[in-house]
Motif scaffolding. Structure first.
Motif, PDB file in Angstrom:
ATOM      1  N   ARG A  58       0.861  -1.178   0.000  1.00 27.85           N
ATOM      2  CA  ARG A  58       0.000   0.000   0.000  1.00 27.85           C
ATOM      3  C   ARG A  58       0.898   1.229   0.000  1.00 27.85           C
ATOM      4  O   ARG A  58       2.060   1.152   0.413  1.00 27.85           O
ATOM      5  N   ALA A  95      -2.310   4.759  -3.216  1.00 30.35           N
ATOM      6  CA  ALA A  95      -2.807   3.471  -3.715  1.00 30.35           C
ATOM      7  C   ALA A  95      -2.786   2.568  -2.488  1.00 30.35           C
ATOM      8  O   ALA A  95      -1.770   1.969  -2.167  1.00 30.35           O
ATOM      9  N   THR A 146      -5.439   0.330  -1.015  1.00 33.99           N
ATOM     10  CA  THR A 146      -6.426  -0.707  -0.714  1.00 33.99           C
ATOM     11  C   THR A 146      -6.068  -1.980  -1.477  1.00 33.99           C
ATOM     12  O   THR A 146      -5.263  -1.947  -2.410  1.00 33.99           O
ATOM     13  N   GLU A 147      -6.703  -3.077  -1.116  1.00 30.69           N
ATOM     14  CA  GLU A 147      -6.483  -4.320  -1.870  1.00 30.69           C
ATOM     15  C   GLU A 147      -6.922  -4.151  -3.316  1.00 30.69           C
ATOM     16  O   GLU A 147      -6.290  -4.664  -4.229  1.00 30.69           O
ATOM     17  N   ALA A 148      -8.007  -3.431  -3.525  1.00 33.48           N
ATOM     18  CA  ALA A 148      -8.523  -3.228  -4.883  1.00 33.48           C
ATOM     19  C   ALA A 148      -7.680  -2.228  -5.673  1.00 33.48           C
ATOM     20  O   ALA A 148      -7.653  -2.284  -6.900  1.00 33.48           O
ATOM     21  N   ASN A 149      -7.014  -1.315  -4.990  1.00 32.57           N
ATOM     22  CA  ASN A 149      -6.178  -0.303  -5.634  1.00 32.57           C
ATOM     23  C   ASN A 149      -4.852  -0.210  -4.882  1.00 32.57           C
ATOM     24  O   ASN A 149      -4.601   0.744  -4.154  1.00 32.57           O
ATOM     25  N   PRO A 150      -3.977  -1.213  -5.044  1.00 29.92           N
ATOM     26  CA  PRO A 150      -2.722  -1.253  -4.305  1.00 29.92           C
ATOM     27  C   PRO A 150      -1.595  -0.526  -5.041  1.00 29.92           C
ATOM     28  O   PRO A 150      -1.696  -0.236  -6.234  1.00 29.92           O
ATOM     29  N   ARG A 193       0.735  -5.235  -6.312  1.00 28.85           N
ATOM     30  CA  ARG A 193       0.118  -6.521  -5.971  1.00 28.85           C
ATOM     31  C   ARG A 193       0.125  -7.354  -7.244  1.00 28.85           C
ATOM     32  O   ARG A 193       0.093  -6.813  -8.352  1.00 28.85           O
ATOM     33  N   THR A 245      -2.036  -8.630  -8.719  1.00 31.38           N
ATOM     34  CA  THR A 245      -3.215  -8.342  -9.543  1.00 31.38           C
ATOM     35  C   THR A 245      -3.097  -7.053 -10.349  1.00 31.38           C
ATOM     36  O   THR A 245      -3.911  -6.823 -11.241  1.00 31.38           O
ATOM     37  N   ASN A 246      -2.091  -6.207 -10.075  1.00 31.53           N
ATOM     38  CA  ASN A 246      -1.962  -4.957 -10.843  1.00 31.53           C
ATOM     39  C   ASN A 246      -0.588  -4.791 -11.482  1.00 31.53           C
ATOM     40  O   ASN A 246      -0.198  -3.692 -11.840  1.00 31.53           O
TER      41      ASN A 246
END
Length: 163
Positions: free
Chosen positions: A72, A87, A89-93, A96, A98-99
């Motif tokens: 984060r 950035a 959060t888990e959704a907006n790191p 991660r 995922t991104n």
């Protein structure tokens, strides 16, 4: 002044200070600067100065709801300033699995124990915001067993979407 940022593995990030003359001893005036759940602010934190500004970037390792590690980020105007989510959060790191992309295929789902490559080699920990690179350790998702024996390997994230 010299500042030390630390965590207690219970979701608290602290800042302590000492004068240059008293460094490395004499840290005092400890303040809570960030607070969240235990795994949302876990370990592996660092604070960097953004080159050419009085802005600072704080990165802190977290453990997601899926048990995977990620980073984060927060910014502040000055080291004693209020930290604002960037950035965060888990959704907006910040970083991660995922991104980020893996040119040769995803070899990890963990972004752990990272460090930004700095613009220099002094105590200011200055980074160039136009050429971010983040050295981290990842782990094969199927690896298991004793934590001390896990087969971590290094990866390098390179920013490609800068304007």
């Amino acid at each position: 002044m010299c500042y030390l940022f630390s965590a207690d593995d219970n979701g608290h990030v602290y800042r302590s200070e000492t004068t240059v003359g008293e460094f490395p001893g004499g840290f005092r005036n400890t303040r809570l600067v960030l607070q969240d759940s235990k795994f949302a602010l876990f370990e592996g934190g660092a604070v960097y100065r953004v080159q050419g500004t009085n802005t600072y970037l704080l990165l802190w390792e977290s453990i997601g709801g899926d048990g995977r590690r990620y980073y984060r980020s927060f910014t502040a105007q000055g080291l004693t300033g209020q930290w604002q989510p960037l950035a965060a959060t888990e959704a907006n790191p910040f970083a991660r699995a995922t991104n980020v992309t893996f040119p040769s295929g995803a070899w990890t789902r963990d972004i752990s124990h990272g460090e930004l490559v700095r613009a220099g080699n002094d105590q200011t920990m200055t980074i160039n915001p136009c050429r971010l690179q983040f050295l981290y350790q990842g782990l094969n998702p199927s690896a298991g067993g004793d934590y001390a024996q896990l087969p971590y390997r290094l990866g390098l994230l390179t920013q490609t979407n800068s304007s």
